[in-house]
Scaffold this motif. Sequence first.
Motif, PDB file in Angstrom:
ATOM      1  N   LEU A  35       0.823  -1.211   0.000  1.00 35.43           N
ATOM      2  CA  LEU A  35       0.000   0.000   0.000  1.00 35.43           C
ATOM      3  C   LEU A  35       0.856   1.260   0.000  1.00 35.43           C
ATOM      4  O   LEU A  35       0.555   2.227  -0.704  1.00 35.43           O
ATOM      5  CB  LEU A  35      -0.936   0.000   1.205  1.00 35.43           C
ATOM      6  CG  LEU A  35      -2.074  -1.019   1.175  1.00 35.43           C
ATOM      7  CD1 LEU A  35      -2.809  -1.024   2.506  1.00 35.43           C
ATOM      8  CD2 LEU A  35      -3.023  -0.720   0.040  1.00 35.43           C
ATOM      9  N   LEU A  36       1.914   1.257   0.789  1.00 31.63           N
ATOM     10  CA  LEU A  36       2.785   2.434   0.861  1.00 31.63           C
ATOM     11  C   LEU A  36       3.570   2.658  -0.429  1.00 31.63           C
ATOM     12  O   LEU A  36       3.843   3.794  -0.807  1.00 31.63           O
ATOM     13  CB  LEU A  36       3.759   2.307   2.037  1.00 31.63           C
ATOM     14  CG  LEU A  36       3.164   2.516   3.415  1.00 31.63           C
ATOM     15  CD1 LEU A  36       4.199   2.197   4.488  1.00 31.63           C
ATOM     16  CD2 LEU A  36       2.672   3.934   3.581  1.00 31.63           C
ATOM     17  N   SER A  37       3.937   1.575  -1.098  1.00 35.84           N
ATOM     18  CA  SER A  37       4.731   1.730  -2.312  1.00 35.84           C
ATOM     19  C   SER A  37       3.868   1.981  -3.544  1.00 35.84           C
ATOM     20  O   SER A  37       4.399   2.300  -4.604  1.00 35.84           O
ATOM     21  CB  SER A  37       5.594   0.484  -2.537  1.00 35.84           C
ATOM     22  OG  SER A  37       4.770  -0.626  -2.835  1.00 35.84           O
ATOM     23  N   ASP A  44      11.200  14.853  -0.308  1.00 32.67           N
ATOM     24  CA  ASP A  44      11.436  14.381   1.056  1.00 32.67           C
ATOM     25  C   ASP A  44      10.322  13.445   1.527  1.00 32.67           C
ATOM     26  O   ASP A  44      10.586  12.429   2.174  1.00 32.67           O
ATOM     27  CB  ASP A  44      11.546  15.564   2.013  1.00 32.67           C
ATOM     28  CG  ASP A  44      12.785  16.396   1.761  1.00 32.67           C
ATOM     29  OD1 ASP A  44      13.772  15.850   1.226  1.00 32.67           O
ATOM     30  OD2 ASP A  44      12.764  17.601   2.095  1.00 32.67           O
ATOM     31  N   ASP A  45       9.080  13.795   1.221  1.00 30.96           N
ATOM     32  CA  ASP A  45       7.959  12.936   1.601  1.00 30.96           C
ATOM     33  C   ASP A  45       8.042  11.588   0.889  1.00 30.96           C
ATOM     34  O   ASP A  45       7.763  10.541   1.470  1.00 30.96           O
ATOM     35  CB  ASP A  45       6.623  13.597   1.270  1.00 30.96           C
ATOM     36  CG  ASP A  45       6.329  14.783   2.162  1.00 30.96           C
ATOM     37  OD1 ASP A  45       6.918  14.863   3.267  1.00 30.96           O
ATOM     38  OD2 ASP A  45       5.516  15.634   1.760  1.00 30.96           O
ATOM     39  N   ARG A  46       8.406  11.597  -0.373  1.00 33.40           N
ATOM     40  CA  ARG A  46       8.528  10.369  -1.146  1.00 33.40           C
ATOM     41  C   ARG A  46       9.634   9.483  -0.578  1.00 33.40           C
ATOM     42  O   ARG A  46       9.461   8.274  -0.428  1.00 33.40           O
ATOM     43  CB  ARG A  46       8.794  10.709  -2.611  1.00 33.40           C
ATOM     44  CG  ARG A  46       8.729   9.550  -3.532  1.00 33.40           C
ATOM     45  CD  ARG A  46       8.730   9.940  -5.001  1.00 33.40           C
ATOM     46  NE  ARG A  46       9.586  11.050  -5.370  1.00 33.40           N
ATOM     47  CZ  ARG A  46       9.160  12.282  -5.669  1.00 33.40           C
ATOM     48  NH1 ARG A  46       7.879  12.560  -5.625  1.00 33.40           N
ATOM     49  NH2 ARG A  46      10.004  13.229  -6.008  1.00 33.40           N
ATOM     50  N   ALA A  47      10.743  10.080  -0.223  1.00 30.36           N
ATOM     51  CA  ALA A  47      11.859   9.308   0.343  1.00 30.36           C
ATOM     52  C   ALA A  47      11.470   8.703   1.691  1.00 30.36           C
ATOM     53  O   ALA A  47      11.799   7.544   1.981  1.00 30.36           O
ATOM     54  CB  ALA A  47      13.089  10.189   0.491  1.00 30.36           C
ATOM     55  N   SER A  48      10.749   9.466   2.490  1.00 31.40           N
ATOM     56  CA  SER A  48      10.305   8.967   3.785  1.00 31.40           C
ATOM     57  C   SER A  48       9.326   7.814   3.620  1.00 31.40           C
ATOM     58  O   SER A  48       9.422   6.794   4.306  1.00 31.40           O
ATOM     59  CB  SER A  48       9.651  10.103   4.569  1.00 31.40           C
ATOM     60  OG  SER A  48       9.083   9.624   5.748  1.00 31.40           O
ATOM     61  N   ARG A  49       8.371   7.941   2.697  1.00 35.98           N
ATOM     62  CA  ARG A  49       7.389   6.893   2.454  1.00 35.98           C
ATOM     63  C   ARG A  49       8.059   5.633   1.929  1.00 35.98           C
ATOM     64  O   ARG A  49       7.737   4.520   2.348  1.00 35.98           O
ATOM     65  CB  ARG A  49       6.332   7.386   1.471  1.00 35.98           C
ATOM     66  CG  ARG A  49       5.229   6.402   1.199  1.00 35.98           C
ATOM     67  CD  ARG A  49       4.248   6.927   0.176  1.00 35.98           C
ATOM     68  NE  ARG A  49       4.868   7.508  -1.005  1.00 35.98           N
ATOM     69  CZ  ARG A  49       5.331   6.817  -2.035  1.00 35.98           C
ATOM     70  NH1 ARG A  49       5.270   5.513  -2.031  1.00 35.98           N
ATOM     71  NH2 ARG A  49       5.861   7.423  -3.081  1.00 35.98           N
ATOM     72  N   VAL A  93       9.898   3.828   4.803  1.00 35.56           N
ATOM     73  CA  VAL A  93       8.982   3.081   5.663  1.00 35.56           C
ATOM     74  C   VAL A  93       8.482   1.825   4.948  1.00 35.56           C
ATOM     75  O   VAL A  93       8.392   0.748   5.547  1.00 35.56           O
ATOM     76  CB  VAL A  93       7.804   3.990   6.105  1.00 35.56           C
ATOM     77  CG1 VAL A  93       6.743   3.190   6.828  1.00 35.56           C
ATOM     78  CG2 VAL A  93       8.306   5.121   6.979  1.00 35.56           C
ATOM     79  N   ALA A  94       8.180   1.938   3.665  1.00 33.88           N
ATOM     80  CA  ALA A  94       7.728   0.777   2.893  1.00 33.88           C
ATOM     81  C   ALA A  94       8.810  -0.293   2.844  1.00 33.88           C
ATOM     82  O   ALA A  94       8.512  -1.495   2.957  1.00 33.88           O
ATOM     83  CB  ALA A  94       7.333   1.206   1.486  1.00 33.88           C
ATOM     84  N   ASN A  95      10.051   0.107   2.691  1.00 42.11           N
ATOM     85  CA  ASN A  95      11.156  -0.867   2.666  1.00 42.11           C
ATOM     86  C   ASN A  95      11.306  -1.580   4.003  1.00 42.11           C
ATOM     87  O   ASN A  95      11.586  -2.777   4.052  1.00 42.11           O
ATOM     88  CB  ASN A  95      12.461  -0.187   2.274  1.00 42.11           C
ATOM     89  CG  ASN A  95      12.505   0.172   0.813  1.00 42.11           C
ATOM     90  OD1 ASN A  95      11.798  -0.413  -0.001  1.00 42.11           O
ATOM     91  ND2 ASN A  95      13.328   1.146   0.475  1.00 42.11           N
ATOM     92  N   TRP A  96      11.127  -0.847   5.101  1.00 38.54           N
ATOM     93  CA  TRP A  96      11.218  -1.481   6.420  1.00 38.54           C
ATOM     94  C   TRP A  96      10.076  -2.467   6.639  1.00 38.54           C
ATOM     95  O   TRP A  96      10.273  -3.544   7.209  1.00 38.54           O
ATOM     96  CB  TRP A  96      11.248  -0.438   7.529  1.00 38.54           C
ATOM     97  CG  TRP A  96      12.607   0.157   7.703  1.00 38.54           C
ATOM     98  CD1 TRP A  96      13.008   1.419   7.388  1.00 38.54           C
ATOM     99  CD2 TRP A  96      13.770  -0.491   8.210  1.00 38.54           C
ATOM    100  NE1 TRP A  96      14.341   1.579   7.663  1.00 38.54           N
ATOM    101  CE2 TRP A  96      14.830   0.433   8.174  1.00 38.54           C
ATOM    102  CE3 TRP A  96      14.016  -1.776   8.693  1.00 38.54           C
ATOM    103  CZ2 TRP A  96      16.109   0.095   8.607  1.00 38.54           C
ATOM    104  CZ3 TRP A  96      15.295  -2.093   9.120  1.00 38.54           C
ATOM    105  CH2 TRP A  96      16.328  -1.155   9.071  1.00 38.54           C
ATOM    106  N   PHE A  97       8.869  -2.111   6.192  1.00 34.93           N
ATOM    107  CA  PHE A  97       7.754  -3.046   6.303  1.00 34.93           C
ATOM    108  C   PHE A  97       7.989  -4.278   5.432  1.00 34.93           C
ATOM    109  O   PHE A  97       7.651  -5.398   5.821  1.00 34.93           O
ATOM    110  CB  PHE A  97       6.432  -2.373   5.925  1.00 34.93           C
ATOM    111  CG  PHE A  97       5.727  -1.743   7.085  1.00 34.93           C
ATOM    112  CD1 PHE A  97       5.052  -2.513   8.016  1.00 34.93           C
ATOM    113  CD2 PHE A  97       5.727  -0.377   7.241  1.00 34.93           C
ATOM    114  CE1 PHE A  97       4.395  -1.935   9.084  1.00 34.93           C
ATOM    115  CE2 PHE A  97       5.078   0.215   8.305  1.00 34.93           C
ATOM    116  CZ  PHE A  97       4.410  -0.562   9.231  1.00 34.93           C
TER     117      PHE A  97
END
Length: 68
Positions: A17-19, A38-43, A46-50
Motif C-alpha cells: 500500500l505504501l509503495s 522528502d515525503d517520497r523518500a520517507s514513504r 517506511v515501505a522498505n522497512w515493512f
Amino acid sequence: MNLFLYAGLGCLLVAGLLSGAFTTGYQQRANFYAESKDDRASRERVANWFLLAGFVFLAVAGIVYLFR
C-alpha cells in the motif's frame, strides 16, 4: 506460527500500500508529482522497512513450521 504468518502478510500488505503496488500507472504518476521529494523518500523508507519485516516474519513462520 500463525501469528508470524499473519504478521508477515500484514507487513507485506502495508508495504504494498505504501509503495503504490496496487494502483494503476496513472495513479502512481499523479502521486509521484503530488508529493515532495522528502515525503517520497520517507514513504519509500517506511515501505522498505515493512517489506523487510514481512520477509523476516514469513521466514520465522517457515522455520517454526519446519521444526515443529
